[in-house]
Design a protein around this motif. Structure first.
Motif, PDB file in Angstrom:
ATOM      1  N   LEU A  54       0.852  -1.077   0.390  1.00  0.00           N
ATOM      2  CA  LEU A  54       0.018   0.137   0.085  1.00  0.00           C
ATOM      3  C   LEU A  54       1.328   1.231   0.326  1.00  0.00           C
ATOM      4  CD1 LEU A  54      -2.867  -1.064   2.756  1.00  0.00           C
ATOM      5  CD2 LEU A  54      -2.881  -1.216   0.215  1.00  0.00           C
ATOM      6  N   LEU A  55       1.965   0.972   1.060  1.00  0.00           N
ATOM      7  CA  LEU A  55       2.729   2.628   0.591  1.00  0.00           C
ATOM      8  C   LEU A  55       3.530   2.397  -0.371  1.00  0.00           C
ATOM      9  CD1 LEU A  55       4.387   1.680   4.142  1.00  0.00           C
ATOM     10  CD2 LEU A  55       2.859   4.056   3.366  1.00  0.00           C
ATOM     11  N   LEU A  56       3.202   1.820  -1.561  1.00  0.00           N
ATOM     12  CA  LEU A  56       4.231   2.282  -3.129  1.00  0.00           C
ATOM     13  C   LEU A  56       3.363   2.903  -3.935  1.00  0.00           C
ATOM     14  CD1 LEU A  56       6.344  -1.544  -3.354  1.00  0.00           C
ATOM     15  CD2 LEU A  56       7.152   0.857  -2.579  1.00  0.00           C
ATOM     16  N   ILE A  57       2.176   1.900  -3.678  1.00  0.00           N
ATOM     17  CA  ILE A  57       1.294   3.126  -4.605  1.00  0.00           C
ATOM     18  C   ILE A  57       1.142   4.233  -4.683  1.00  0.00           C
ATOM     19  CG2 ILE A  57      -1.520   2.702  -4.871  1.00  0.00           C
ATOM     20  CD1 ILE A  57      -2.165   0.749  -3.663  1.00  0.00           C
ATOM     21  N   PRO A  58       1.860   5.176  -3.627  1.00  0.00           N
ATOM     22  CA  PRO A  58       1.559   6.530  -4.131  1.00  0.00           C
ATOM     23  C   PRO A  58       2.961   7.142  -5.362  1.00  0.00           C
ATOM     24  CG  PRO A  58       0.875   6.400  -1.766  1.00  0.00           C
ATOM     25  CD  PRO A  58       1.358   5.239  -1.955  1.00  0.00           C
ATOM     26  N   LEU A  59       4.265   5.985  -4.624  1.00  0.00           N
ATOM     27  CA  LEU A  59       5.488   6.041  -5.446  1.00  0.00           C
ATOM     28  C   LEU A  59       5.280   5.671  -6.826  1.00  0.00           C
ATOM     29  CD1 LEU A  59       7.703   5.177  -2.487  1.00  0.00           C
ATOM     30  CD2 LEU A  59       6.443   7.759  -2.875  1.00  0.00           C
ATOM     31  N   ILE A  60       3.806   5.054  -7.148  1.00  0.00           N
ATOM     32  CA  ILE A  60       3.614   4.727  -8.667  1.00  0.00           C
ATOM     33  C   ILE A  60       4.150   6.162  -9.296  1.00  0.00           C
ATOM     34  CG2 ILE A  60       2.414   3.718 -10.597  1.00  0.00           C
ATOM     35  CD1 ILE A  60       1.722   1.621  -8.602  1.00  0.00           C
ATOM     36  N   GLY A  61       5.005   6.606 -10.541  1.00  0.00           N
ATOM     37  CA  GLY A  61       4.785   7.863 -11.629  1.00  0.00           C
ATOM     38  C   GLY A  61       5.209   8.788 -10.807  1.00  0.00           C
ATOM     39  N   VAL A  62       6.108   8.716  -9.631  1.00  0.00           N
ATOM     40  CA  VAL A  62       6.276   9.659  -9.197  1.00  0.00           C
ATOM     41  C   VAL A  62       8.043  10.422  -9.772  1.00  0.00           C
ATOM     42  CG1 VAL A  62       8.104   8.147  -7.399  1.00  0.00           C
ATOM     43  CG2 VAL A  62       7.549  10.547  -6.749  1.00  0.00           C
ATOM     44  N   ARG A  63       8.542   9.068 -10.268  1.00  0.00           N
ATOM     45  CA  ARG A  63       9.940   9.951 -11.341  1.00  0.00           C
ATOM     46  C   ARG A  63       8.847  10.767 -12.458  1.00  0.00           C
ATOM     47  NH1 ARG A  63      14.168   5.372 -12.254  1.00  0.00           N
ATOM     48  NH2 ARG A  63      15.157   5.444 -10.379  1.00  0.00           N
ATOM     49  N   GLU A  64       8.223   9.638 -13.185  1.00  0.00           N
ATOM     50  CA  GLU A  64       6.942  11.428 -14.040  1.00  0.00           C
ATOM     51  C   GLU A  64       6.978  12.301 -13.547  1.00  0.00           C
ATOM     52  OE1 GLU A  64       7.472   7.746 -14.124  1.00  0.00           O
ATOM     53  OE2 GLU A  64       7.866   7.124 -14.611  1.00  0.00           O
ATOM     54  N   THR A  65       6.004  12.164 -12.353  1.00  0.00           N
ATOM     55  CA  THR A  65       5.323  13.699 -11.772  1.00  0.00           C
ATOM     56  C   THR A  65       6.808  14.453 -11.222  1.00  0.00           C
ATOM     57  OG1 THR A  65       3.595  12.617 -10.886  1.00  0.00           O
ATOM     58  CG2 THR A  65       3.938  14.290 -10.063  1.00  0.00           C
ATOM     59  N   SER A  66       7.978  14.035 -10.971  1.00  0.00           N
ATOM     60  CA  SER A  66       9.266  14.953 -10.657  1.00  0.00           C
ATOM     61  C   SER A  66       9.569  16.096 -11.892  1.00  0.00           C
ATOM     62  CB  SER A  66       9.999  13.925 -10.081  1.00  0.00           C
ATOM     63  OG  SER A  66      11.151  15.048  -9.509  1.00  0.00           O
ATOM     64  N   ALA A  67       9.516  14.833 -13.026  1.00  0.00           N
ATOM     65  CA  ALA A  67      10.394  15.427 -14.286  1.00  0.00           C
ATOM     66  C   ALA A  67       8.794  16.648 -14.585  1.00  0.00           C
ATOM     67  CB  ALA A  67      10.215  14.684 -15.078  1.00  0.00           C
ATOM     68  N   ALA A  68       7.653  16.392 -14.594  1.00  0.00           N
ATOM     69  CA  ALA A  68       6.915  17.081 -15.192  1.00  0.00           C
ATOM     70  C   ALA A  68       6.674  18.197 -14.137  1.00  0.00           C
ATOM     71  CB  ALA A  68       5.778  16.613 -15.164  1.00  0.00           C
ATOM     72  N   ASN A  69       7.005  18.678 -12.736  1.00  0.00           N
ATOM     73  CA  ASN A  69       7.051  19.616 -12.277  1.00  0.00           C
ATOM     74  C   ASN A  69       8.644  20.299 -11.759  1.00  0.00           C
ATOM     75  OD1 ASN A  69       4.190  19.822 -12.098  1.00  0.00           O
ATOM     76  ND2 ASN A  69       4.493  17.389 -11.165  1.00  0.00           N
TER      77      ASN A  69
END
Length: 544
Positions: free
Chosen positions: A396-411
């Motif tokens: 469950l703790l890993l779910i919010p981290l899915i796609g975090v690299r893409e979100t970081s790059a976009a922002n």
């Protein structure tokens, strides 16, 4: 006395954990554990924000940064912003300008990251009060903090992260009041409701929502006139930052957009000014499309799995804890309706409070999931049961981290140096006593914050509000719009008239930006256009 949630649970046979005391059971921490977990969640997202933080003065960009560069300047000089004035943001964020890190603009950007990280920590607290599960609250809080919308605002100078923080604080106070049966939390919530209103008008929905919540918990409390009088007094006290606007205007602030020095202009600013005309922009036929528009942004900001869990949590709240269920439901529907009916370029940022509510529902849904997992595994030996629950919690703790690299790059704004390049180009390459034609740009920061090149005249003829007497379009003059139009030609939004008037007095330049048309177009109006700094600054010379 207020009936506690534990009593309600016993009376109604609910399966929610009691809120007033920590429940006993496996896999739960003491009082220090949740505090550390909430702090860790806030610090985690804060590190990510700082790594992607804009390093210096910003620039105008439509629709992503309509106000950021102006806010950096207005915070630094304690000026007055566009409607709704944002007095609380200006005054609190001004303290960040004294930090010994980076330049002043960086410090204002850093304030947004701090507000967002604090909001994540407070969302954790609210989620924990609702679910009594550290893992559930952590997943919900981190999911909120890693959403693209809140992240995009945490790395620049903007007002939305402070808004999220104030909303979360108000909700936590209401929940603590119900759970601990202490009026001081209700009084603090009343103060915060007033303070929220001085920061963002959409937060005004917290006032009726709070009254609804109190009435549902114990309507007799609404009839206790001493308590209600104290709440009303603290609510009014929370509104006192509004006094900043006329007082600072009377002090002749360096930047006083819309100049709220009398009641008419004051009301124009605090009521939203020209922004009020964008509400109810869509009719019933357009509602399905607007709902799909919102749904697309929602699933882009929060993992779809967590969205489904959140909607399940909403249903559980309404069924098992009606006061909180209706409180959050009222806020969610109110903010969602206001946003989808609004037609402004950056309306997606108005969705952020709805994401916050959904993440609280997510905490409830995940808490119920973990409770069910405990029940299903309770007949297993102790070690296998713990292993299963640990694996589930980690998953469950890993779910919010899915796609975090893409979100970081976009922002990621860590390389956003255009604003600094604009400032340096004007400072170093504009002729003495020149006129700079620009639109809501870093030129303001150059002359007002860095106090360089104050020989320049800054004119913004491209877009301004014609409905009020004053607007932030000229430096250094303090003129009515009619006088400004007559002296600088700002009634021609193409900028051609302003360029011709400026050319009669001396050198004239155009600072390119997202909004300004291609400077080369001035050639069609009798100007020779020379690029002084590539894609940034252009000199306009009347053709002979």
């Amino acid at each position: 006395m207020i009936r506690s949630l534990a009593q309600e649970r016993e009376h109604n046979g609910r399966t929610l954990a009691p809120s007033g005391t920590l429940p006993s059971g496996k896999g739960r921490l003491g009082r220090l554990g949740p505090a550390l977990a909430g702090t860790a969640a806030g610090l985690f997202v804060f590190v990510l924000y700082v790594r992607t933080l804009a390093p210096t003065v910003l620039y105008y960009d439509d629709p992503d940064m309509l106000d950021a560069v102006m806010l950096q300047m207005q915070v630094a000089v304690l000026g007055i912003t566009h409607p709704t004035g944002y007095p609380t943001y200006l005054t609190l964020t001004h303290f960040f300008t004294y930090l010994p890190v980076g330049d002043v603009a960086y410090r204002v950007n850093l304030a947004s990251a701090a507000y967002a990280a604090l909001a994540v920590g407070v969302v954790f607290g609210a989620g924990y009060l609702l679910s009594r599960r550290v893992v559930a609250a952590a997943v919900a809080a981190v999911a909120f903090g890693l959403g693209g919308a809140i992240w995009s605002q945490a790395v620049i100078a903007e007002v939305y992260t402070m808004n999220a923080l104030f909303i979360a604080l108000t909700l936590v106070c209401l929940l603590l009041w119900r759970d601990r049966e202490r009026d001081r939390y209700l009084l603090l919530a009343a103060l915060l409701c007033g303070l929220c209103l001085t920061h963002h008008l959409t937060s005004g929905l917290l006032l009726p929502a709070s009254l609804l919540f109190v009435g549902l918990v114990d309507r007799r409390r609404l009839l206790e006139w001493r308590l209600m009088l104290k709440c009303a007094g603290l609510f009014l006290l929370g509104l006192t930052p509004y006094l900043y606007l006329p007082i600072r205007s009377w002090m002749d602030a360096p930047m006083e957009a819309n100049n709220p020095s009398n009641f008419e202009r004051f009301w124009y600013v605090v009521s939203g000014g020209n922004l009020t005309g964008s509400f109810f922009a869509y009719g019933p036929a357009e509602l399905p499309g607007r709902l799909l528009f919102y749904w697309g942004h929602l699933t882009d900001n929060i993992n779809p799995v967590l969205v489904m869990v959140g909607l399940t949590g909403a249903a559980l709240m309404v069924a098992r804890d009606r006061p909180v269920g209706l409180l959050l439901g009222f806020l969610f529907l109110g903010w969602a309706f206001y946003s989808i009916e609004n037609d402004i370029p950056d309306i997606n940022l108005y969705f952020i409070p709805t994401y916050l509510v959904l993440c609280l529902w997510t905490a409830v849904g995940l808490g119920a999931l973990l409770t069910e997992a405990e029940h299903l595994t309770e007949r297993l030996p102790r070690m296998p049961q713990r292993a299963i629950l640990v694996v589930l919690s980690v998953a469950l703790l890993l779910i919010p981290l899915i796609g975090v690299r893409e979100t970081s790059a976009a922002n990621d704004m860590s390389e956003a140096n255009l604003g600094r390049q604009q400032v340096d180009a004007i400072a170093e390459k504009a002729a003495p006593n020149a006129t700079i034609l620009h639109h809501r740009s870093s030129a303001w920061y150059l002359v007002l914050v860095e106090r360089r090149r104050q020989d320049l005249t800054l004119v913004d003829p491209y877009l301004h509000n014609t409905e009020v007497e004053y607007a932030d379009i000229v430096w250094p003059a303090d003129l009515t719009l009619k006088e400004t139009d007559r002296r600088y030609g700002t009634d021609d939004f193409s900028g051609v008239k302003a360029a011709k008037i400026a050319a009669q007095k001396g050198p004239v330049y155009v600072l390119d930006s997202e909004y300004i048309p291609d400077p080369k177009r001035y050639e069609a109006f009798g100007f020779e256009v020379r690029e002084v700094e590539e894609n940034i600054l252009y000199k306009l010379t009347p053709a002979e």
